[in-house]
Design an enzyme around this catalytic site. Structure first.
Site, PDB file in Angstrom:
ATOM      1  N   GLY A  28     -46.201   4.681  27.605  1.00 22.07           N
ATOM      2  CA  GLY A  28     -47.563   5.036  27.197  1.00 22.07           C
ATOM      3  C   GLY A  28     -47.751   6.534  27.215  1.00 22.07           C
ATOM      4  N   ASN A  29     -48.978   6.976  27.108  1.00 17.53           N
ATOM      5  CA  ASN A  29     -49.260   8.405  27.242  1.00 17.53           C
ATOM      6  C   ASN A  29     -50.656   8.579  27.839  1.00 17.53           C
ATOM      7  OD1 ASN A  29     -51.304   8.896  25.007  1.00 17.53           O
ATOM      8  ND2 ASN A  29     -49.632   7.977  23.823  1.00 17.53           N
ATOM      9  N   ARG A  30     -51.042   9.828  28.101  1.00 12.06           N
ATOM     10  CA  ARG A  30     -52.237  10.087  28.907  1.00 12.06           C
ATOM     11  C   ARG A  30     -53.523  10.195  28.106  1.00 12.06           C
ATOM     12  NH1 ARG A  30     -50.719  15.040  32.484  1.00 12.06           N
ATOM     13  NH2 ARG A  30     -52.892  14.770  33.102  1.00 12.06           N
ATOM     14  N   SER A  31     -53.499   9.857  26.831  1.00  9.74           N
ATOM     15  CA  SER A  31     -54.734   9.928  26.042  1.00  9.74           C
ATOM     16  C   SER A  31     -55.780   8.961  26.600  1.00  9.74           C
ATOM     17  CB  SER A  31     -54.424   9.555  24.583  1.00  9.74           C
ATOM     18  OG  SER A  31     -55.628   9.354  23.879  1.00  9.74           O
ATOM     19  N   ALA A  94     -53.319   9.195  19.995  1.00 13.79           N
ATOM     20  CA  ALA A  94     -52.020   9.722  20.425  1.00 13.79           C
ATOM     21  C   ALA A  94     -51.000   8.603  20.200  1.00 13.79           C
ATOM     22  CB  ALA A  94     -52.083  10.135  21.883  1.00 13.79           C
TER      23      ALA A  94
END
Ligand code: CTP
Length: 222
Positions: A28-31, A94
């Site tokens: 995943g990512n931090r968006s 993102a």
């Protein structure tokens, strides 16, 4: 009520995507999705018909917005394509650039003595570039670029490479701004120049960005 966007259909994507590795793990990512949700909210308040394609986030739906929840980059791609045609596409998500070649249906187990795991990732489809090259291309295609360095130069190259009308660059890693924050600062770049917006709360930034987008649309359709 002031409804300058009445009669326009706007598709916004927002949030991260989660790319499954196995039933227990994902990339995943931090968006947080806050910027895209704020844009969708203000656009709807200004009278637009808004479709919000949301990655996995814990945010309430803005009023009067059609929300489509997705998880992966592939699902987000499909949902955005299904939402076309539209007048304006705003790619605030993102989206993962790479995804595991195949999600395993059983949990990946460590092998005895294993110190290294190599995950094979394949490139995802570029939603923004595909929307910009679509036979039913929206009148305006707006992208985002999160950069840690050389912000304007990288953003400008994405604007050109992806065939966009406008790109909103933000510098990742500034204290009090960006991914999980309620505030952000953007550098909005188009063919006619650069314009800094903020630092400001994401709702205020979304309002200023939609002012710029409306002005650009009026210019292009005059
Ligand atoms: N984007 C997209 N689909 C992808 C990857 C990115 O639609 N598969 C969109 C994002 O929503 C954003 C813009 O492209 O609006 C910029 O994304 P970014 O990942 O920063 O750009 P890349 O072109 O992937 O470049 P890099 O990862 O090298 O910074």
């Amino acid at each position: 009520m002031n409804t300058p966007l009445a009669g326009l259909r706007i598709v916004v994507n927002a949030g991260p995507t989660f790319e499954d590795i196995d039933p227990a793990r994902y990339l995943g990512n931090r968006s947080s999705g806050k910027m895209g949700f704020a844009i969708a909210d203000i656009a709807a308040r200004r009278g637009a018909e808004v479709v919000l394609v949301a990655g996995p986030v814990h945010l309430p739906s803005p009023a009067a917005v059609l929300r489509v929840d997705v998880r992966s980059a592939a699902q987000m791609h499909q949902a955005v394509m299904d939402a076309l045609p539209c007048d304006i596409f705003i790619g605030a998500a993102a989206v993962a650039d790479f995804t595991p070649r195949a999600a395993l249906d059983r949990k990946l187990k460590k092998q005895p003595g294993q110190d290294v795991l190599v995950l094979e990732l394949i490139k995802t489809r570029d939603i923004l570039a595909e929307v910009a090259a679509h036979p039913q291309r929206p009148t305006l295609v707006v992208g985002f670029a999160a950069e840690t360095n050389d912000v304007a130069a990288y953003a400008r190259s994405k604007l050109e490479r992806k065939g966009l009308d406008m790109i909103c660059a933000n510098q990742v890693g500034l204290p009090g701004c960006g991914f999980e924050s309620d505030d952000n600062a953007l550098l909005v770049i188009d063919g006619s120049g650069e314009r800094p917006l903020g630092p400001a709360p994401k709702h205020a930034l979304a309002a200023s960005l939609l002012d710029l987008i409306s002005a650009r649309l009026r210019k292009d359709t005059a």
